[in-house]
Write an enzyme that holds these catalytic residues in place. Sequence first.
Site, PDB file in Angstrom:
ATOM      1  N   TYR A 142       7.615  79.313  31.707  1.00  0.00           N
ATOM      2  CA  TYR A 142       8.833  79.937  31.189  1.00  0.00           C
ATOM      3  C   TYR A 142       8.571  80.815  29.968  1.00  0.00           C
ATOM      4  O   TYR A 142       9.319  81.735  29.699  1.00  0.00           O
ATOM      5  CB  TYR A 142       9.852  78.859  30.803  1.00  0.00           C
ATOM      6  CG  TYR A 142      10.747  78.410  31.920  1.00  0.00           C
ATOM      7  CD1 TYR A 142      10.218  77.967  33.120  1.00  0.00           C
ATOM      8  CD2 TYR A 142      12.135  78.425  31.765  1.00  0.00           C
ATOM      9  CE1 TYR A 142      11.045  77.540  34.137  1.00  0.00           C
ATOM     10  CE2 TYR A 142      12.971  77.997  32.786  1.00  0.00           C
ATOM     11  CZ  TYR A 142      12.423  77.553  33.968  1.00  0.00           C
ATOM     12  OH  TYR A 142      13.253  77.134  34.973  1.00  0.00           O
ATOM     13  N   LYS A 193      -0.874  70.014  38.816  1.00  0.00           N
ATOM     14  CA  LYS A 193      -1.501  70.629  39.983  1.00  0.00           C
ATOM     15  C   LYS A 193      -2.961  70.851  39.580  1.00  0.00           C
ATOM     16  O   LYS A 193      -3.481  71.977  39.606  1.00  0.00           O
ATOM     17  CB  LYS A 193      -0.764  71.932  40.337  1.00  0.00           C
ATOM     18  CG  LYS A 193      -1.194  72.563  41.645  1.00  0.00           C
ATOM     19  CD  LYS A 193      -0.700  71.835  42.891  1.00  0.00           C
ATOM     20  CE  LYS A 193      -1.314  72.449  44.130  1.00  0.00           C
ATOM     21  NZ  LYS A 193      -0.984  71.727  45.369  1.00  0.00           N
ATOM     22  N   ASP A 225       3.191  68.925  44.461  1.00  0.00           N
ATOM     23  CA  ASP A 225       3.680  69.020  45.849  1.00  0.00           C
ATOM     24  C   ASP A 225       3.877  67.634  46.448  1.00  0.00           C
ATOM     25  O   ASP A 225       4.881  67.336  47.097  1.00  0.00           O
ATOM     26  CB  ASP A 225       2.748  69.886  46.710  1.00  0.00           C
ATOM     27  CG  ASP A 225       1.282  69.499  46.592  1.00  0.00           C
ATOM     28  OD1 ASP A 225       0.923  68.721  45.683  1.00  0.00           O
ATOM     29  OD2 ASP A 225       0.476  69.981  47.419  1.00  0.00           O
ATOM     30  N   ASP A 249      11.748  71.677  36.140  1.00  0.00           N
ATOM     31  CA  ASP A 249      12.987  72.337  36.554  1.00  0.00           C
ATOM     32  C   ASP A 249      13.248  72.036  38.025  1.00  0.00           C
ATOM     33  O   ASP A 249      14.334  71.633  38.420  1.00  0.00           O
ATOM     34  CB  ASP A 249      12.858  73.853  36.329  1.00  0.00           C
ATOM     35  CG  ASP A 249      14.119  74.599  36.723  1.00  0.00           C
ATOM     36  OD1 ASP A 249      15.213  74.123  36.362  1.00  0.00           O
ATOM     37  OD2 ASP A 249      14.010  75.641  37.392  1.00  0.00           O
ATOM     38  N   ASP A 253      16.013  69.069  39.801  1.00  0.00           N
ATOM     39  CA  ASP A 253      17.059  69.419  40.778  1.00  0.00           C
ATOM     40  C   ASP A 253      16.914  68.554  42.022  1.00  0.00           C
ATOM     41  O   ASP A 253      17.894  68.061  42.578  1.00  0.00           O
ATOM     42  CB  ASP A 253      16.956  70.902  41.197  1.00  0.00           C
ATOM     43  CG  ASP A 253      17.874  71.803  40.375  1.00  0.00           C
ATOM     44  OD1 ASP A 253      18.075  71.515  39.175  1.00  0.00           O
ATOM     45  OD2 ASP A 253      18.381  72.801  40.922  1.00  0.00           O
TER      46      ASP A 253
HETATM   47  C1  IPM Z   1      18.013  74.189  33.882  1.00  0.00           C
HETATM   48  C2  IPM Z   1      18.416  75.562  34.352  1.00  0.00           C
HETATM   49  C3  IPM Z   1      17.818  76.581  33.403  1.00  0.00           C
HETATM   50  C4  IPM Z   1      16.304  76.448  33.495  1.00  0.00           C
HETATM   51  C5  IPM Z   1      18.263  78.023  33.660  1.00  0.00           C
HETATM   52  C6  IPM Z   1      19.757  78.182  33.651  1.00  0.00           C
HETATM   53  C7  IPM Z   1      17.627  78.969  32.666  1.00  0.00           C
HETATM   54  O1  IPM Z   1      18.016  75.743  35.669  1.00  0.00           O
HETATM   55  O2  IPM Z   1      18.349  73.832  32.732  1.00  0.00           O
HETATM   56  O3  IPM Z   1      17.384  73.458  34.653  1.00  0.00           O
HETATM   57  O4  IPM Z   1      15.696  77.019  34.378  1.00  0.00           O
HETATM   58  O5  IPM Z   1      15.740  75.746  32.657  1.00  0.00           O
HETATM   59 MG    MG Z   2      17.191  74.017  36.598  1.00  0.00          MG
END
Ligand code: IPM
Ligand code: MG
Length: 363
Positions: A142, A193, A225, A249, A253
């Site tokens: 990032y 990785k 992975d 990230d 999710d």
């Molecule tokens: C998160 C979000 C953010 C990230 C975005 C909105 C920049 O996806 O907090 O997970 O990628 O960190």
């Molecule tokens: Mg995110």
Amino acid sequence: MKKFNVAVLPGDGIGSEIVAEAVKVLKTIEKKTNVEFVLTEALVGGASIDAYGRPLTDETLSIALKSDAVLLGAVGGTKWEGLEYSMRPERALLALRKELGLFANLRPARIYKPLIDASTLKPEVIDGVDLMVVRELTGGLYFGAPRGVEKLPDGAERGVNTMVYTTPEIERIACAAFDAARKRTKKLCSVDKANVLETTELWRRVVIRVGKDYPDVALSHMYVDNCAMQLVRNPKQFDVIVTENMFGDILSDEASMLTGSIGMLPSASLGAAKNRAMYEPIHGSAPDIAGKGIANPIATILSVAMMLKYSFDMEDAAAKIETAVENVLEKGFRTADIYSVGKTGTRRVSCAEMGAAIVKELA
Ligand code: IPM
Ligand code: MG
């Protein structure tokens, strides 16, 4: 009477709806304890672009820097997608993380029994899941340089992002993760990785070295992975997972969907000092449902619980919020994202109704 300054940054899309409910919860806690929360609201993300032409103004940043904790909703939306990268709403979030030094992002994912059937996975796979992703938040892909897109002489374009980590950056996130694991079941899985990426091979070496100071924590390693696969195959094998920014990230999710909805997952982003902390749901601004009043405020409300626990040492109040959330789920309250048609004993409610139910439960 104790007094805490909280910067409230609702942001875009459903941000203002979910933060409004979380603030009600915070005010309810205030009434029941001997603590005062001084709230300062400010614009961030697209809302700030519309008002001031920039996703993060100096004023909003200074409010965040002066506060004891930040409560953030979400940023982003289709309206601002065409903007140049440095002007996008997401930059505000990344800048806040960087300026506040919030390197440790704690993302717990646990299954609430009443929601077991809201998950797409089999009940026996997810029943009892209780894990935490510790995501490094101010380094890696990032933030690494060089970055950008350049035009080549032949007219083609070349895009670059760089995954960079230094030893101190890995050490501090490793310590944060080992500390978190110590407070849980003393199991830590470091995800990398290392078979392909040198940066993460360094990551693995440093985590092993830091682990020598935590002999009571069982450390394991997994390639990212494989981890993505194991999270849906057998998520119960995990307690704390520590990993690089981008991997975290993605994996967080994925972990959120074990719980049935991304609308359930809170997060805490912590820096080195106690007054460096930001709390936000892990989901985004959901422009498709913004303004409809149907968003799930639970992730933001649970983020308030994390704020009370990590920033204000109010463990009891935090636990009360978590219990209140559990109870309203038990009673059948469901926002659209966790509602299954035809399930008896449940009721589809709005964002505000869910917030009100949790406040009532608390009071
Ligand atoms: C998160 C979000 C953010 C990230 C975005 C909105 C920049 O996806 O907090 O997970 O990628 O960190
Ligand atoms: Mg995110």
